[in-house]
Design a protein around this motif. Structure first.
Motif, PDB file in Angstrom:
ATOM      1  N   ASP A 159      10.610 -14.429  -4.119  1.00  0.00           N
ATOM      2  CA  ASP A 159       9.924 -14.376  -2.835  1.00  0.00           C
ATOM      3  C   ASP A 159       8.412 -14.410  -3.028  1.00  0.00           C
ATOM      4  N   TRP A 167      13.835 -17.382   3.135  1.00  0.00           N
ATOM      5  CA  TRP A 167      14.150 -15.998   2.768  1.00  0.00           C
ATOM      6  C   TRP A 167      14.758 -15.947   1.374  1.00  0.00           C
ATOM      7  N   ASP A 172      16.284 -13.074  -1.521  1.00  0.00           N
ATOM      8  CA  ASP A 172      16.651 -11.684  -1.781  1.00  0.00           C
ATOM      9  C   ASP A 172      15.925 -11.132  -3.000  1.00  0.00           C
ATOM     10  N   ASN A 173      15.570 -12.023  -3.936  1.00  0.00           N
ATOM     11  CA  ASN A 173      14.882 -11.607  -5.149  1.00  0.00           C
ATOM     12  C   ASN A 173      13.384 -11.507  -4.888  1.00  0.00           C
ATOM     13  N   GLN A 174      12.797 -10.349  -5.199  1.00  0.00           N
ATOM     14  CA  GLN A 174      11.381 -10.128  -4.873  1.00  0.00           C
ATOM     15  C   GLN A 174      10.458 -11.034  -5.671  1.00  0.00           C
TER      16      GLN A 174
END
Length: 444
Positions: free
Chosen positions: A178, A171, A173-175
């Motif tokens: 990701d 996982w 948090d930064n798109q």
């Protein structure tokens, strides 16, 4: 059929057939929705339909790969599979994961990450399932009387497919981060390790169907593995153009995307050269037709149509349009769908002792499905070019452009109906074979 345990491949092949029918059904739901006939929206929203369509594709092909591995590995290792109960456990856990995931998509239980929509609890079950699958294969090879390049390349592809599922479970948090690692799963599967699996299965079928010496065919495998890693790994960069990754990926992605067709060209030349070199005339001509078709169609769909829109100067206009669907449909069909159907066509007569490949329906299935898929690809291409020009050059509103493309979806549905007719004929033939039988076992 040389070993009794090879019969378990049937269940994986049958699961593939069922999931393929479901995938096609959801494809029609989306196509009619694009025409404005979205009467099922309350029951099957478009986002649920597209997630189901894409994930069923992955699962039916994986199930086909697993069935192929369970048929090939005992033959190549010269040994029975180590445990039939473990294979059955692995099969049912795979089927349950697929069913639960599809139901989850319809009730809003998913991660929402493109191509990796399966909910996190199911991810852990997938990992457990694949680890069990690899344990069965690797222990069978370890206890086997021989180890061949074909079996090792196939096993290596399956091992790395499992390994490269893990980055998608981390996982971020930064798109941007990701998306960066999400493509490690999506791209490095379909344009990396799945090509190793493709090479292993293709080599096995050519050895059996052409009679060409194993040493000659397996030398080609080394070339394919080299080309796959040369182009496929850094070719991942063409997914990094517009996600916030550093600009140098434009150059890296562009160069290595241009090289990616080499691996598929190598496979096409490999298959055709082995066919011409072969002196053996195997009676199962349909298996050979599917095998050669795999090599040729994958070069066109995955190789040529892939590079046609992944170069940066082109992709800046085509990114996220139906041009991508044009490439994706013919690439998946040619490289992996046809390969699974070719493997099934080869294995089923050996498991059942019946020769359904001589029936006219088997030949019609091949030609109707391929003509239909080429028609679908052409319709997607026309829709994609229309979309690029009107939406991104002329500046028309997105919804207005969708209406302008409706005529192309009429052609798409007609071509899809032709494709579906071929697949139905193939599945009818599959189930007419009946269950595997001990009578089909070769004398010891």
């Amino acid at each position: 059929m040389k070993y009794k345990s090879q019969r378990v491949a049937y269940w994986f092949f049958a699961l593939s057939m069922v999931l393929l029918v479901l995938q096609i059904a959801y494809g029609f739901i989306m196509a009619f929705a694009h025409l404005g006939y979205d009467g099922l929206h309350d029951l099957i929203p478009f986002n649920a339909a597209t997630a189901t369509h894409k994930n069923l594709l992955v699962v039916w092909i994986l199930s086909g790969f697993m069935g192929a591995a369970y048929f090939i590995i005992p033959d190549e290792a010269d040994n029975e599979l180590i445990s039939i109960p473990l294979v059955k456990l692995q099969f049912w856990s795979l089927a349950i994961v697929g069913v639960v995931a599809v139901i989850g998509f319809h009730v809003g239980w998913w991660e929402g990450r493109k191509f990796l929509e399966i909910p996190r609890p199911l991810d852990y079950l997938v990992v457990a399932n694949v680890l069990l699958f690899l344990y069965i294969l690797l222990m069978t090879l370890y206890k086997g009387k021989r180890r061949t390049t074909t079996s090792l390349v196939l096993s290596m592809g399956l091992f790395f497919a499992a390994l490269l599922y893990l980055p998608g479970m981390v996982w971020f948090d930064n798109q941007t981060t990701d998306s960066f690692f999400r493509w490690w799963v999506v791209h490095l599967w379909v344009e990396g390790v799945w090509e190793l699996i493709m090479g292993g299965i293709l080599a096995y079928l050519l050895i059996k169907l052409t009679g060409v010496d194993r040493e000659v065919i397996e030398k080609w495998l080394y070339v394919i593995v080299g080309l796959t890693f040369l182009s496929g790994v850094l070719g991942t960069g063409h997914h990094y153009y517009y996600i916030g990754a550093p600009k140098y990926w434009l150059m890296i992605g562009g160069i290595f995307s241009a090289l990616e067709p080499l691996a598929f060209l190598g496979m096409a030349l490999f298959a055709v050269a082995m066919y011409r070199k072969g002196e053996k005339r195997h009676p199962n001509k349909m298996a050979l037709t599917w095998t050669l078709g795999t090599a040729i169609i994958s070069f066109v769909g995955a190789g040529l149509l892939g590079v046609a829109h992944t170069l940066p100067a082109v992709n800046m206009w085509t990114h996220g349009t139906f041009v991508t669907a044009m490439h994706g449909h013919l690439a998946f069909w040619g490289a992996y769908g046809m390969l699974v159907l070719g493997m099934i066509t080869y294995a089923m007569p050996l498991m059942t002792g019946r020769k359904m490949y001589t029936k006219p329906g088997a030949n019609y299935a091949f030609w109707l499905s391929n003509i239909g898929m080429i028609g679908m690809t052409t319709a997607f291409a026309a829709a994609g070019v229309t979309q690029v020009y009107l939406e991104r050059k002329v500046g028309m509103d997105f919804i207005d452009v969708q209406q302008e493309m409706e005529v192309h979806f009429l052609i798409l549905i007609a071509a899809a109906a032709l494709f579906t007719t071929g697949i139905i004929l193939y599945i009818i033939n599959f189930f007419k074979y009946g269950m595997p039988t001990d009578e089909a076992l070769e004398p010891a």
